[in-house]
Design an enzyme around this catalytic site. Sequence first.
Site, mmCIF file in Angstrom:
data_model
loop_
_atom_site.group_PDB
_atom_site.id
_atom_site.type_symbol
_atom_site.label_atom_id
_atom_site.label_comp_id
_atom_site.label_asym_id
_atom_site.label_seq_id
_atom_site.Cartn_x
_atom_site.Cartn_y
_atom_site.Cartn_z
ATOM 1 N N HIS A 89 0.737 -1.272 -0.099
ATOM 2 C CA HIS A 89 -0.074 -0.043 -0.006
ATOM 3 C C HIS A 89 0.917 1.201 0.064
ATOM 4 O O HIS A 89 1.729 1.600 1.112
ATOM 5 C CB HIS A 89 -0.853 0.026 1.235
ATOM 6 C CG HIS A 89 -1.855 1.200 1.228
ATOM 7 N ND1 HIS A 89 -2.696 1.549 0.433
ATOM 8 C CD2 HIS A 89 -1.722 2.284 2.239
ATOM 9 C CE1 HIS A 89 -3.378 2.576 0.496
ATOM 10 N NE2 HIS A 89 -2.895 3.222 1.704
ATOM 11 N N ASP A 143 0.428 5.196 -0.134
ATOM 12 C CA ASP A 143 -0.282 6.400 -0.160
ATOM 13 C C ASP A 143 0.103 7.403 -1.229
ATOM 14 O O ASP A 143 1.607 7.599 -1.190
ATOM 15 C CB ASP A 143 -0.431 7.121 1.289
ATOM 16 C CG ASP A 143 -1.122 6.388 2.067
ATOM 17 O OD1 ASP A 143 -2.220 5.973 1.899
ATOM 18 O OD2 ASP A 143 -0.449 6.221 3.131
ATOM 19 N N ASP A 171 -7.655 1.591 2.909
ATOM 20 C CA ASP A 171 -7.446 2.291 3.838
ATOM 21 C C ASP A 171 -8.020 3.641 3.624
ATOM 22 O O ASP A 171 -7.260 4.824 3.612
ATOM 23 C CB ASP A 171 -5.992 2.500 3.479
ATOM 24 C CG ASP A 171 -5.287 3.641 4.910
ATOM 25 O OD1 ASP A 171 -5.755 3.349 5.895
ATOM 26 O OD2 ASP A 171 -4.398 4.417 4.644
ATOM 27 N N HIS A 217 -7.278 9.560 -0.462
ATOM 28 C CA HIS A 217 -7.863 9.419 0.473
ATOM 29 C C HIS A 217 -7.113 10.118 1.629
ATOM 30 O O HIS A 217 -7.591 10.353 2.841
ATOM 31 C CB HIS A 217 -8.374 8.074 1.079
ATOM 32 C CG HIS A 217 -7.205 7.205 1.138
ATOM 33 N ND1 HIS A 217 -6.764 6.166 0.305
ATOM 34 C CD2 HIS A 217 -6.273 7.174 2.177
ATOM 35 C CE1 HIS A 217 -5.732 5.622 0.922
ATOM 36 N NE2 HIS A 217 -5.540 6.024 1.948
#
EC number: 3.2.1.24
Length: 899
Positions: free
Chosen positions: A119, A121, A231, A436
Amino acid sequence: MTLYVEVACNGLLGAGKGTMIAAPDPEKMFQVSRAELAVFHQDVHKLLVDLELLLGMAKGLGEDNQRSFQALYTANQIVNVCDPAQPETFPVAQALASKFFGQRGGESQHTIHAMGHCHIDTAWLWPFKETVRKCARSWVTAVQLMEQNPEFIFVCSQAQQLEWVKSHYPGLHAQLQEFACRGQFVPVGGTWVEMDGNLPSGEAMVRQFLQGQNFFLQEFGKMCSEFWLPDTFGYSAQLPQIMRSCGIRHFLTQKLSWNLVNSFPHHTFFWEGLDGSRVLAHFPPGDSYGMQGSVEEVLKTVTKNQDKGRTNHSAFLFGFGDGGGGPTQTMVDRLKRLRNTDGLPRVQLSSPGQLFSALESDSGQLCTWVGELFLELHNGTYTTHAQIKKGNRECERILHDVELLSSLALARSAHFLYPAAQLQDLWRLLLLNQFHDVVTGSCIQLVAEEAMCHYEDIRSHGNTLLSAAAAALCAGEPGPKGLLIVNTLPWKRTEVLALPRPGGAHSLALVTVPSMGYAPAPAPTSLQPLLPQQPVFVVQETDGSVTLDNGIIRVRLDPTGCLTSLVLVASGREAIAEGTVGNQFVLFDDVPLYWDAWDVMDYHLETRKPVLGQAGTLAVGTEGGVRGSAWFLLQISANSRLSQEVVLDVGCPYVRFHTEVHWHEAHKFLKVEFPARVRSPQATYEVQFGHLQRPTHYNTSWDWARFEVWAHRWMDLSEHGFGLALLNDSKYGASVRGSVLSLSLLRAPKAPDATADMGRHEFTYALMPHEGSFQDAGVIRAAYSVNFPLLALPTPGPAPAAAWSAFSVSSPAVVLETVKQAETSPQGRTLVLRLYEAHGSHVDCWLHTSLPVQEAVLCDLLERRDPAGHLPLRDARLKLTFSPFQVRSLLLVLQPPPN
């Protein structure tokens, strides 16, 4: 051999000063203290992995488990026979371990589907450009692991990140494509980025999938069949319908394990959306997307599973995440060793497809969760960084308007070229900002500044495209420049508009514009026509209070600007609760436990302080006629102040509050409250393509955990026969407790951006009392009007003399949300229309168009034709049928333009 070492002046998770989420420290220093070449001893590594796993089993299985002692004694024997100084003793030790791990489990074992995962970001505690490098570093590692371990499968989401790698590291991108062909590199998610699940509009969510799925199809030969959003801070009730119409039947996340109050009751279940669409949802029971392959994690995946007995398979996502890194060889080795050993669940290196196939084949006993997946945490993200929120809402509007006007110009002009490439670039910028940790405001200052630049690019280029489309609509008319009044909404509107006049002045005019069409601007001599309804009267009393009255509603403000009365004139019904005032600004202490920009805690409600105005600051602004207004100043604190104009237009069923705030606070939360003379156990909030109800009481822990919720353009509190709606143009945080409607305006967190929300803000909210239901009273249309003002666009020649409408819909329950060119459009003459049912009802309606339509056919959200979806065109009308909150798309093939 030449080695290249890339260094960046930040840690894996940014460069926070003191703590991870603190603002970056510009003085932070990093030192390279050691760099060595070394020989890797594979046999030693294997023994260390075996001992580590044996220790994990001895500890994790507990003293009551026979297998626990077998692991302990095996480890003891290995220590006894192995001499680190004598490598020839290693094979004997390895044989002991192999004998132990080779003892198989039974057929009933739970199966863990282990997938390599990283993951990253897209921006958070580091800027976008650092993410580009993180992707390259992480995926090079993944490529090496795929080369060395043919059974290893790596899943990867976010088309934007792959597009960056394609641009900056084309060789790496080619390798990823090769491993995708082998089935080892598996693109997942289907979206452009892992976006926020609450704040983007319904259309923006559609575009995440449209851009993402098309990219995956183009670059990797197939679309994704699972939505991957591990997430984000909550999940809209319309996502199941959007997923299903984008070719996706499966959903994976784990974020609801972060709930502060209630444990979510399932890990594998069917999720049913607002319209009844269902997807198979799975939350990895280990409650993480960054596992490392330890025995403890493997056991937790089984013991924590909330659906034991209903299903016997679960996901295990392993690899360093958030800041990238991904899986390591050690993690892969651990999981390979645990493939099928007695005492533990079966572990297989697997793919999302294999996991969901196994879950689907045994889904008969699964439970169903209906409605939104609300995260009981991070509800400050609905308000933090108000300028980013405003940019998001404005740019969603601009792109809507550009697409509509460009589509109309395409239909009307043989020479107009639809700006498809420019619009794709602008949409991708907007979608990038809906990541997000960006639109939510939970990012560092550097990212927020980049996001604001993206919004400015969309505004600037969007306005240029609007002008070009308006010019094309008026092409061929010789003469002086004119002014075109454009209505981009699918219903006729009569509103007051400020029209530009020579010399830079503006004058107010009451204009009527047909649905999704235009009208010529009224001549200056006819600016004050005989009004079809009562003009606005403005009266200031001797005590300083002001009354605004347009014959529909009557508004009374006290001398400080608070709303003491709001009356529906026809019925005489008062909307403000007796003994209270509305438009009451309130200030709260806002000190979360840790996640500063993310969280607002329930205990902030205990610190409520009304901001009291000073009598005598209220003055009359516009004195009546087509518009009446009053304005006042309010000192919020020693450092912050507010000015507001309260505006009532002729014929308008709502009163608007144009607000300007100079905000300089630390850990404070500003809201505005309206106590209503309405009683109801639930309030209604707009979400993507529809609305839902949430409780106004705190009966259960599930109720009070929603002390702060999100909404889009409106919320409504209604009892039988009457209600009060609160509309807004750029806010998302909201709550209704008891009978008090509250709109969240500004926060002041100091991490990870110490400057978040500081400075000047402008926004508008509006209050609309109504008889009957909010649906029948037109609340939804009113909220659209607040967000999509009529456009006054200058034209290179004279504006058309007659009004014109491109589309209209026969039912007020159906909203024509989007008109755009199809992604694949032969000769560029195919349009896509997107409509949705907004009232929550079954309805048949007619779509009327004045465009030269050759063919009409239903399609999905990815614009793929429905083979049985042909629609007959009768008298320039198409008949459409909707179920509650259903979203429908159709392709309109236009006739060739005349030469």
